[in-house]
Write a protein that holds these residues in place. Structure first.
Motif, PDB file in Angstrom:
ATOM      1  N   ARG A   1       3.470 -16.192  -4.867  1.00  0.00           N
ATOM      2  CA  ARG A   1       3.822 -14.934  -6.091  1.00  0.00           C
ATOM      3  C   ARG A   1       3.403 -15.458  -7.434  1.00  0.00           C
ATOM      4  NH1 ARG A   1       4.218  -9.996  -6.773  1.00  0.00           N
ATOM      5  NH2 ARG A   1       5.114  -9.832  -4.610  1.00  0.00           N
ATOM      6  N   ALA A   2       3.780 -16.908  -7.790  1.00  0.00           N
ATOM      7  CA  ALA A   2       3.299 -17.286  -9.115  1.00  0.00           C
ATOM      8  C   ALA A   2       1.781 -16.942  -9.086  1.00  0.00           C
ATOM      9  CB  ALA A   2       3.585 -18.828  -9.061  1.00  0.00           C
ATOM     10  N   LEU A   3       1.008 -17.221  -8.391  1.00  0.00           N
ATOM     11  CA  LEU A   3      -0.555 -17.281  -8.251  1.00  0.00           C
ATOM     12  C   LEU A   3      -0.829 -15.869  -8.614  1.00  0.00           C
ATOM     13  CD1 LEU A   3      -2.106 -19.387  -5.976  1.00  0.00           C
ATOM     14  CD2 LEU A   3      -2.521 -19.739  -8.173  1.00  0.00           C
ATOM     15  N   TYR A   4      -0.112 -14.779  -7.802  1.00  0.00           N
ATOM     16  CA  TYR A   4      -0.570 -13.354  -8.051  1.00  0.00           C
ATOM     17  C   TYR A   4      -0.346 -13.033  -9.586  1.00  0.00           C
ATOM     18  CZ  TYR A   4       0.070  -8.276  -7.627  1.00  0.00           C
ATOM     19  OH  TYR A   4      -0.420  -7.072  -7.824  1.00  0.00           O
ATOM     20  N   ASP A   5       1.157 -13.130  -9.986  1.00  0.00           N
ATOM     21  CA  ASP A   5       1.603 -13.040 -11.290  1.00  0.00           C
ATOM     22  C   ASP A   5       0.688 -13.531 -12.226  1.00  0.00           C
ATOM     23  OD1 ASP A   5       3.720 -11.501 -10.021  1.00  0.00           O
ATOM     24  OD2 ASP A   5       5.336 -13.251 -10.270  1.00  0.00           O
ATOM     25  N   ASP A   6       0.117 -14.523 -12.163  1.00  0.00           N
ATOM     26  CA  ASP A   6      -0.605 -15.428 -13.052  1.00  0.00           C
ATOM     27  C   ASP A   6      -1.919 -14.565 -13.124  1.00  0.00           C
ATOM     28  OD1 ASP A   6      -1.236 -17.499 -15.186  1.00  0.00           O
ATOM     29  OD2 ASP A   6      -2.742 -18.072 -13.641  1.00  0.00           O
ATOM     30  N   ALA A   7      -2.606 -14.055 -11.979  1.00  0.00           N
ATOM     31  CA  ALA A   7      -3.777 -13.458 -11.949  1.00  0.00           C
ATOM     32  C   ALA A   7      -3.692 -12.220 -12.616  1.00  0.00           C
ATOM     33  CB  ALA A   7      -4.192 -13.215 -10.428  1.00  0.00           C
ATOM     34  N   ARG A   8      -2.378 -11.409 -12.465  1.00  0.00           N
ATOM     35  CA  ARG A   8      -2.361 -10.111 -13.027  1.00  0.00           C
ATOM     36  C   ARG A   8      -2.402 -10.350 -14.600  1.00  0.00           C
ATOM     37  NH1 ARG A   8      -0.907  -5.768 -10.016  1.00  0.00           N
ATOM     38  NH2 ARG A   8      -1.446  -4.669 -11.874  1.00  0.00           N
ATOM     39  N   ALA A   9      -1.485 -11.356 -15.086  1.00  0.00           N
ATOM     40  CA  ALA A   9      -1.509 -11.685 -16.538  1.00  0.00           C
ATOM     41  C   ALA A   9      -2.843 -12.076 -17.030  1.00  0.00           C
ATOM     42  CB  ALA A   9      -0.690 -12.801 -16.584  1.00  0.00           C
ATOM     43  N   PHE A  10      -3.682 -12.555 -16.201  1.00  0.00           N
ATOM     44  CA  PHE A  10      -5.059 -13.033 -16.703  1.00  0.00           C
ATOM     45  C   PHE A  10      -5.824 -11.744 -16.765  1.00  0.00           C
ATOM     46  CE2 PHE A  10      -9.646 -13.820 -15.456  1.00  0.00           C
ATOM     47  CZ  PHE A  10      -9.962 -15.127 -16.523  1.00  0.00           C
ATOM     48  N   ALA A  11      -5.939 -10.885 -15.777  1.00  0.00           N
ATOM     49  CA  ALA A  11      -6.592  -9.342 -15.730  1.00  0.00           C
ATOM     50  C   ALA A  11      -6.274  -8.873 -16.966  1.00  0.00           C
ATOM     51  CB  ALA A  11      -6.366  -8.941 -14.693  1.00  0.00           C
ATOM     52  N   GLY A  12      -5.011  -8.719 -17.307  1.00  0.00           N
ATOM     53  CA  GLY A  12      -4.615  -8.128 -18.707  1.00  0.00           C
ATOM     54  C   GLY A  12      -4.631  -6.564 -18.735  1.00  0.00           C
ATOM     55  N   GLU A  13      -5.601  -6.031 -19.509  1.00  0.00           N
ATOM     56  CA  GLU A  13      -5.697  -4.771 -19.372  1.00  0.00           C
ATOM     57  C   GLU A  13      -7.000  -4.218 -18.194  1.00  0.00           C
ATOM     58  OE1 GLU A  13      -4.166  -2.418 -20.843  1.00  0.00           O
ATOM     59  OE2 GLU A  13      -2.942  -3.941 -22.129  1.00  0.00           O
ATOM     60  N   GLY A  14      -7.420  -5.228 -17.597  1.00  0.00           N
ATOM     61  CA  GLY A  14      -8.465  -5.069 -16.553  1.00  0.00           C
ATOM     62  C   GLY A  14      -7.864  -4.470 -15.446  1.00  0.00           C
ATOM     63  N   ASP A  15      -8.355  -3.546 -14.451  1.00  0.00           N
ATOM     64  CA  ASP A  15      -7.758  -2.983 -13.352  1.00  0.00           C
ATOM     65  C   ASP A  15      -8.142  -3.809 -12.119  1.00  0.00           C
ATOM     66  OD1 ASP A  15      -7.232  -0.549 -14.814  1.00  0.00           O
ATOM     67  OD2 ASP A  15      -9.669   0.304 -14.643  1.00  0.00           O
ATOM     68  N   GLN A  16      -7.131  -3.681 -11.177  1.00  0.00           N
ATOM     69  CA  GLN A  16      -7.007  -4.263  -9.881  1.00  0.00           C
ATOM     70  C   GLN A  16      -7.812  -3.607  -8.954  1.00  0.00           C
ATOM     71  OE1 GLN A  16      -3.536  -5.273  -8.103  1.00  0.00           O
ATOM     72  NE2 GLN A  16      -4.233  -5.399  -6.080  1.00  0.00           N
ATOM     73  N   HIS A  17      -9.191  -4.211  -8.560  1.00  0.00           N
ATOM     74  CA  HIS A  17     -10.103  -3.103  -7.852  1.00  0.00           C
ATOM     75  C   HIS A  17     -10.081  -3.588  -6.399  1.00  0.00           C
ATOM     76  CE1 HIS A  17     -11.840  -1.624 -11.538  1.00  0.00           C
ATOM     77  NE2 HIS A  17     -12.056  -2.804 -11.925  1.00  0.00           N
ATOM     78  N   ASP A  18      -9.225  -4.472  -5.967  1.00  0.00           N
ATOM     79  CA  ASP A  18      -9.193  -4.785  -4.491  1.00  0.00           C
ATOM     80  C   ASP A  18      -7.866  -5.222  -4.061  1.00  0.00           C
ATOM     81  OD1 ASP A  18     -10.217  -5.247  -2.022  1.00  0.00           O
ATOM     82  OD2 ASP A  18     -11.650  -6.946  -2.516  1.00  0.00           O
ATOM     83  N   ASP A  19      -7.679  -4.896  -2.689  1.00  0.00           N
ATOM     84  CA  ASP A  19      -6.188  -5.535  -2.336  1.00  0.00           C
ATOM     85  C   ASP A  19      -6.324  -6.966  -2.392  1.00  0.00           C
ATOM     86  OD1 ASP A  19      -6.066  -2.931  -1.231  1.00  0.00           O
ATOM     87  OD2 ASP A  19      -6.836  -3.358   0.622  1.00  0.00           O
ATOM     88  N   VAL A  20      -4.996  -7.561  -2.633  1.00  0.00           N
ATOM     89  CA  VAL A  20      -4.888  -9.120  -2.396  1.00  0.00           C
ATOM     90  C   VAL A  20      -3.886  -9.484  -1.386  1.00  0.00           C
ATOM     91  CG1 VAL A  20      -3.957 -10.899  -4.074  1.00  0.00           C
ATOM     92  CG2 VAL A  20      -5.187  -8.952  -4.849  1.00  0.00           C
ATOM     93  N   ALA A  21      -4.472 -10.785  -0.837  1.00  0.00           N
ATOM     94  CA  ALA A  21      -3.554 -11.344   0.275  1.00  0.00           C
ATOM     95  C   ALA A  21      -3.404 -12.736   0.020  1.00  0.00           C
ATOM     96  CB  ALA A  21      -3.749 -10.928   1.496  1.00  0.00           C
TER      97      ALA A  21
END
Length: 373
Positions: A343-363
């Motif tokens: 969860r920490a990695l996922y949240d950090d990755a979303r924060a890193f993306a910022g305004e960028g869109d999520q283009h793929d599923d994440v597991a």
């Protein structure tokens, strides 16, 4: 911790709660008083009261059918009184009649629209409930505890309203150890889910039956080939699946077969290492492989954590196009409990993306080796 992840994987499906009867009455009376007061202070009280005809429309978007009918009846009553029973009103009779007709027509349309909205919401609720039930059978709720490991993780489809995506994972206890699968189906959407079902079904059917990982991977490859043959008959696209299969037993080294997937990473003490695995062809493309499937071994000591991800994490990009630095982020979080790491990695990755869109599923899976083995 268990309860938290089970909620994420099979979150309860609930309808939007409408306002209470008391709230509706208070809101309608307040708006009526406000409009009447404004009308009394202006030179056009009749036309200001006519604004009430829009109240049923607002109610149709938020309230129940019964509440919308009440708002319609209240509005019609107030408008009729204002149009015909106000003393000294000099408005033309034709204008009054048109205002009442407009109120009745818009109110009736609002009640009908409310009924249609609630019907669609109920249908959506049934579909999401079915999808949630399917997900509980398709993707195993996390965490999973076996004699060898504790597996925890995060699963996030790219579309928040879709409970199952193209990323897959599973954990099976076999006579030869705990076998962990993580994979990524080519493409997105419902067509990719069909291939995901095929691989997960084959993994559960053969992981506890095949003594070697090579035989297990052959069975998974055959399941994708068979799925593609059915897809070709129905006009759907053929797909392949990248996958990583790991077998953890009592030995300090684990077996792994990499079918074109993202490499795992081992966290121990304050270090992060990436095992050098032979990258084979994805599932469904074994006939194109120049060499047979091979098994790799790498160290996985007691107390270490193995991180398995899909490219939804490694290919996360910031607004400027920079890729998310997975290894650097892991190094900063190597001291976190394995159950908190995904969860920490996922949240950090979303924060890193910022305004960028999520283009793929994440597991993201964390596999914690028992310190007592």
């Amino acid at each position: 911790m268990v309860r938290k992840h089970q909620k994420k994987l099979a979150r309860p499906v609930e309808a939007i709660e409408p306002p209470s009867e008391v709230e509706v009455v208070i809101a309608v009376v307040s708006v009526t008083v406000l409009v009447a007061a404004l009308g009394a202070l202006s030179e056009s009280p009749v036309w200001l009261l006519g604004l009430l005809v829009f109240l049923p429309g607002a109610a149709s978007a938020l309230c129940t059918v019964r509440q919308t009918r009440f708002v319609f009846a209240w509005t019609a009553l107030v408008v009729i009184v204002a149009m015909f029973l106000r003393p000294g009103d000099e408005a033309p009779w034709l204008d009054r009649i048109l205002m009442v007709l407009l109120t009745l027509v818009l109110g009736s349309a609002s009640v009908y629209a409310c009924h249609r909205r609630i019907s669609r919401e109920q249908e959506t609720l049934r579909l999401r409930s079915t999808a949630a039930a399917m997900q509980r059978h398709i993707l195993r709720p996390l965490p999973v505890l076996t004699d060898d490991v504790l597996v925890d993780g995060v699963y996030e489809p790219v579309q928040e309203d879709r409970l199952v995506g193209g990323d897959i994972y599973d954990v099976v206890v076999s006579p030869w150890g705990t076998r962990v699968l993580i994979g990524d189906v080519q493409g997105k959407g419902l067509p990719a889910v069909g291939a995901a079902f095929a691989v997960i079904g084959a993994f559960r059917a053969t992981a506890h039956r095949e003594p070697t990982l090579t035989a297990l991977v052959d069975a998974l490859d055959a399941s994708v080939v068979q799925h593609n043959s059915y897809a070709a008959q129905t006009g759907d696209d053929e797909r392949f699946v990248t996958a990583l299969i790991v077998n953890v037993d009592a030995h300090e080294e684990v077996q792994a077969i990499n079918c074109g997937h993202v490499l795992p990473q081992v966290l121990q003490d304050a270090t992060v290492t990436t095992p050098a695995l032979t990258s084979g062809v994805p599932l469904g493309l074994a006939e194109l492989a120049a060499e047979p499937t091979t098994v790799d071994w790498f160290a996985f000591p007691p107390g270490a954590t193995l991180l398995l991800t899909t490219d939804g994490l490694t290919e996360t990009r910031a607004a400027d196009g920079a890729f998310y630095p997975v290894t650097e982020s892991l190094t900063q979080r190597v001291s976190l409990p394995s159950t908190d790491l995904p969860r920490a990695l996922y949240d950090d990755a979303r924060a890193f993306a910022g305004e960028g869109d999520q283009h793929d599923d994440v597991a993201i899976l964390s596999v914690r080796r028992s310190p007592y083995r």
